[in-house]
Design a protein around this motif. Structure first.
Motif, PDB file in Angstrom:
ATOM      1  N   ALA A 138      62.281  38.735  -8.560  1.00 57.86           N
ATOM      2  CA  ALA A 138      61.849  37.393  -8.919  1.00 57.86           C
ATOM      3  C   ALA A 138      60.979  37.459 -10.166  1.00 57.86           C
ATOM      4  O   ALA A 138      60.056  38.280 -10.241  1.00 57.86           O
ATOM      5  N   ALA A 139      61.276  36.605 -11.142  1.00 57.66           N
ATOM      6  CA  ALA A 139      60.452  36.475 -12.350  1.00 57.66           C
ATOM      7  C   ALA A 139      59.824  35.094 -12.296  1.00 57.66           C
ATOM      8  O   ALA A 139      60.471  34.096 -12.578  1.00 57.66           O
ATOM      9  N   VAL A 140      58.552  35.038 -11.913  1.00 58.60           N
ATOM     10  CA  VAL A 140      57.893  33.771 -11.605  1.00 58.60           C
ATOM     11  C   VAL A 140      56.975  33.340 -12.741  1.00 58.60           C
ATOM     12  O   VAL A 140      56.062  34.081 -13.126  1.00 58.60           O
TER      13      VAL A 140
ATOM     14  N   VAL B 168      57.672  39.715 -10.034  1.00 56.13           N
ATOM     15  CA  VAL B 168      56.882  39.777 -11.262  1.00 56.13           C
ATOM     16  C   VAL B 168      56.416  38.363 -11.554  1.00 56.13           C
ATOM     17  O   VAL B 168      57.191  37.411 -11.431  1.00 56.13           O
ATOM     18  N   ALA B 169      55.144  38.197 -11.939  1.00 51.77           N
ATOM     19  CA  ALA B 169      54.620  36.844 -12.164  1.00 51.77           C
ATOM     20  C   ALA B 169      53.797  36.779 -13.430  1.00 51.77           C
ATOM     21  O   ALA B 169      53.041  37.707 -13.756  1.00 51.77           O
ATOM     22  N   GLY B 170      53.943  35.676 -14.158  1.00 45.56           N
ATOM     23  CA  GLY B 170      53.046  35.385 -15.257  1.00 45.56           C
ATOM     24  C   GLY B 170      51.646  35.132 -14.720  1.00 45.56           C
ATOM     25  O   GLY B 170      51.481  34.674 -13.584  1.00 45.56           O
ATOM     26  N   SER B 171      50.639  35.405 -15.529  1.00 42.53           N
ATOM     27  CA  SER B 171      49.261  35.313 -15.046  1.00 42.53           C
ATOM     28  C   SER B 171      48.887  33.897 -14.625  1.00 42.53           C
ATOM     29  O   SER B 171      47.982  33.705 -13.814  1.00 42.53           O
TER      30      SER B 171
ATOM     31  N   SER C  41      61.164  39.093 -19.105  1.00 43.07           N
ATOM     32  CA  SER C  41      61.380  40.351 -19.843  1.00 43.07           C
ATOM     33  C   SER C  41      60.864  41.541 -19.047  1.00 43.07           C
ATOM     34  O   SER C  41      61.490  42.609 -19.033  1.00 43.07           O
ATOM     35  N   GLU C  42      59.743  41.373 -18.347  1.00 44.10           N
ATOM     36  CA  GLU C  42      59.225  42.449 -17.502  1.00 44.10           C
ATOM     37  C   GLU C  42      60.172  42.703 -16.328  1.00 44.10           C
ATOM     38  O   GLU C  42      60.427  43.855 -15.954  1.00 44.10           O
ATOM     39  N   ALA C  43      60.714  41.630 -15.753  1.00 44.30           N
ATOM     40  CA  ALA C  43      61.662  41.772 -14.645  1.00 44.30           C
ATOM     41  C   ALA C  43      62.929  42.482 -15.109  1.00 44.30           C
ATOM     42  O   ALA C  43      63.494  43.304 -14.370  1.00 44.30           O
ATOM     43  N   LEU C  44      63.394  42.180 -16.311  1.00 44.22           N
ATOM     44  CA  LEU C  44      64.588  42.844 -16.845  1.00 44.22           C
ATOM     45  C   LEU C  44      64.332  44.326 -17.073  1.00 44.22           C
ATOM     46  O   LEU C  44      65.208  45.158 -16.818  1.00 44.22           O
TER      47      LEU C  44
END
Length: 258
Positions: free
Chosen positions: A100-102, A121-124, A188-191
């Motif tokens: 999950a890219a949240v 993975v989550a944005g701050s 991008s971090e999730a990828l």
């Protein structure tokens, strides 16, 4: 890279990763019947196409998902799919890993979508909540079932009983989020994480997921028995032989998924 678009959910291939994007930003990516069926189809595609190894689930417009589309529900639409549960995913248990890219809000069913994934993975600036009790409901898309399995019982119950919102930082402290990153860079971090997973033997990756998922429903003895069966099959696979050869020859393995 190829792109395939379908109604409110877009999919695109990024190497061995299938990026699945809920694209209803004006509705904060709320899940209606169309979204649920498209997500179910996307997960089925992920599992059925051998060249795809990992899925990344995200939302468009800086929002992950506000959960169930209450307006659609009031009009009689169902956001569940037979065999897949809410959003076509929460009860589906896809064989391949989902990341999950949240970004932004993951509320109610949106939080439950993240909980249905294997890595988050989550944005701050992301925010998570299960506010269903404030509306006379429970977190019926997996929240009430999965959250007490993922974090200590008392902490899970605080979120389930109060419906309060937590930050990405707090979610990471609780262990619900693996990585927090700058806003706008969750995908991008999730990828990058998906690429690291894809570099490993595909049969071993899916076997590891099966054992881990099944262990939550089994006794320890049953889990070890199931694990031995998985190990037996892996030891007889071409990929295990290739992995051993590649290690001895100091090169990267060439996986055949056999």
């Amino acid at each position: 890279m190829s792109t395939i678009e379908s109604r409110p959910v877009h999919t695109r291939e990024h190497g061995n990763t299938l990026v699945i994007t809920i694209d209803r930003p004006r509705a904060r990516n709320a899940v209606n019947a169309a979204v649920a069926h498209d997500l179910a189809e996307a997960v089925q595609r992920l599992d059925e196409q051998p060249e795809l190894r990992v899925g990344v689930l995200t939302g468009a417009g800086g929002v992950f998902s506000a959960g169930m589309d209450l307006k659609a529900a009031a009009n009689g639409e169902s956001a569940t799919v037979e065999g897949g549960g809410f959003a076509g995913i929460t009860e589906a248990e896809p064989a391949k890993p989902l990341v999950a890219a949240v970004e932004g809000f993951a509320m109610g069913g949106g939080f439950e979508l993240a909980l249905a994934c294997d890595v988050v993975v989550a944005g701050s600036g992301a925010r998570f909540a299960l506010p269903e009790v404030r509306r006379g409901l429970i977190a019926g898309g997996g929240g009430a079932v999965r959250l007490p399995q993922r974090i200590p019982y008392h902490l899970a119950m605080e979120l389930l009983l109060t419906g309060e919102t937590i930050t990405a930082r707090r979610a990471a402290e609780l262990g619900v989020v693996n990585h927090t990153v700058e806003d706008g860079s969750a995908e991008s971090e999730a990828l990058e994480l998906a690429a690291r997973i894809s570099a490993n033997a595909p049969l071993a990756v899916t076997a590891a997921k099966r054992v881990a998922r099944a262990s939550t429903r089994q006794s320890e003895q049953q889990a070890f028995t199931a694990q031995r069966d998985e190990l037996r099959a892996l030891l007889a696979s071409e990929d295990f032989a290739e992995g051993a050869r590649a290690f001895a020859e100091h090169r990267s393995p060439r996986w055949a998924a056999r």
